[in-house]
Design an enzyme around this catalytic site. Structure first.
Site, short mmCIF file in Angstrom:
data_model
loop_
_atom_site.label_atom_id
_atom_site.label_comp_id
_atom_site.label_asym_id
_atom_site.label_seq_id
_atom_site.Cartn_x
_atom_site.Cartn_y
_atom_site.Cartn_z
N CYS A 60 0.36 8.40 6.89
CA CYS A 60 0.38 7.15 7.02
C CYS A 60 0.44 7.01 8.48
CB CYS A 60 1.26 6.84 6.32
SG CYS A 60 2.10 6.81 5.06
N ARG A 137 -0.68 2.98 -1.95
CA ARG A 137 -1.83 2.68 -0.16
C ARG A 137 -2.77 1.93 -1.40
NH1 ARG A 137 -0.66 6.22 3.02
NH2 ARG A 137 0.04 8.36 2.57
C1 BEZ Z 1 1.54 10.75 3.62
O1 BEZ Z 1 1.76 11.84 4.17
O2 BEZ Z 1 2.26 9.54 4.43
C2 BEZ Z 1 2.64 10.88 2.92
C3 BEZ Z 1 2.55 11.51 1.43
C4 BEZ Z 1 2.95 11.74 0.79
C5 BEZ Z 1 3.77 10.48 -0.19
C6 BEZ Z 1 4.50 10.14 0.66
C7 BEZ Z 1 3.74 9.87 2.32
#
Ligand code: BEZ
Length: 223
Positions: A60, A137
């Site tokens: 993110c 997402r």
């Molecule tokens: C992320 O790296 O953005 C992420 C990874 C696993 C779960 C939620 C977010």
């Protein structure tokens, strides 16, 4: 995939479930990093509304850095960005400060807090029976009339492509008058395809043209 896994995946409501291309985007009011906002106040412009699983997570963070750097590109296309997650407003603030301090970019587009999931559920960003409240997402491309024109969904472990978001927006804007079609891998400046005729007379009249339905329109979006 085992039968069990297949059954599990088909029994879950898909993200974006319930909303379809062409639907009006459900309106909402919410607190955001830029103040209180209402979706319908963005009418008259394009809007990319997207959800992310959580603040302070690696993928993110890379997405927000990339989108903040590309925000001008969206602005040039008269398109606003609006993000959403279940995290609190103060979590968003703390994360944006960290992003500014670490990457030198200020995320100026609004990030909504949705702790009760009321917006996330209206948009199918979480499956109702999920025991994890994180949104996936999703991306909703909303036109100036408030209609959903495209949407996509990625898992938590795969980051989205900013150039593809911009390309999708370009393609939606280029075909907006209903005359052209954007082919695979279309880029601004390239020709669109012509809407094929729906008349059998035209089809039979196109002698020697087996690909009568596959013609360039000669029009492109000159960006
Ligand atoms: C992320 O790296 O953005 C992420 C990874 C696993 C779960 C939620 C977010």
């Amino acid at each position: 995939m085992t039968n069990h896994a297949l059954r599990d995946s088909t029994e879950r409501d898909a993200p974006c479930a319930g909303l379809r291309i062409g639907d009006q985007a459900p309106d909402f009011s919410a607190r955001s990093t830029t103040g209180d906002i209402r979706l319908s106040d963005f009418r008259g412009r394009w809007l990319v509304l997207f959800s992310h699983p959580a603040d302070f997570t690696p993928v993110c963070t890379t997405e927000f850095v990339a989108l903040a750097r590309a925000e001008e590109e969206f602005e040039r296309r008269d398109c606003a960005l609006m993000a959403l997650s279940v995290d609190s407003l103060f979590s968003h603030f703390a994360w944006l400060r960290m992003i500014r301090d670490r990457f030198g970019v200020e995320v100026r587009f609004p990030i909504i807090e949705d702790p009760t999931l009321v917006i996330a559920q209206a948009y199918g960003m979480v499956a109702p029976q999920d025991n994890d409240s994180a949104t996936v997402r999703t991306i909703f491309f909303i036109d100036p009339q408030g209609a959903i024109r495209a949407m996509s969904c990625y898992p938590a472990n795969v980051g989205r492509s900013t150039p593809e978001m911009i390309r999708t927006l370009d393609a939606l804007q280029a075909v907006d008058d209903g005359r052209g079609l954007a082919p695979a891998n279309w880029q601004p400046g390239e020709s669109l395809l012509r809407q094929p005729s729906a008349s059998l007379d035209d089809v039979f009249a196109a002698e020697g043209q087996a690909d009568w339905f596959l013609q360039q329109s000669g029009e492109g979006a000159g960006r």
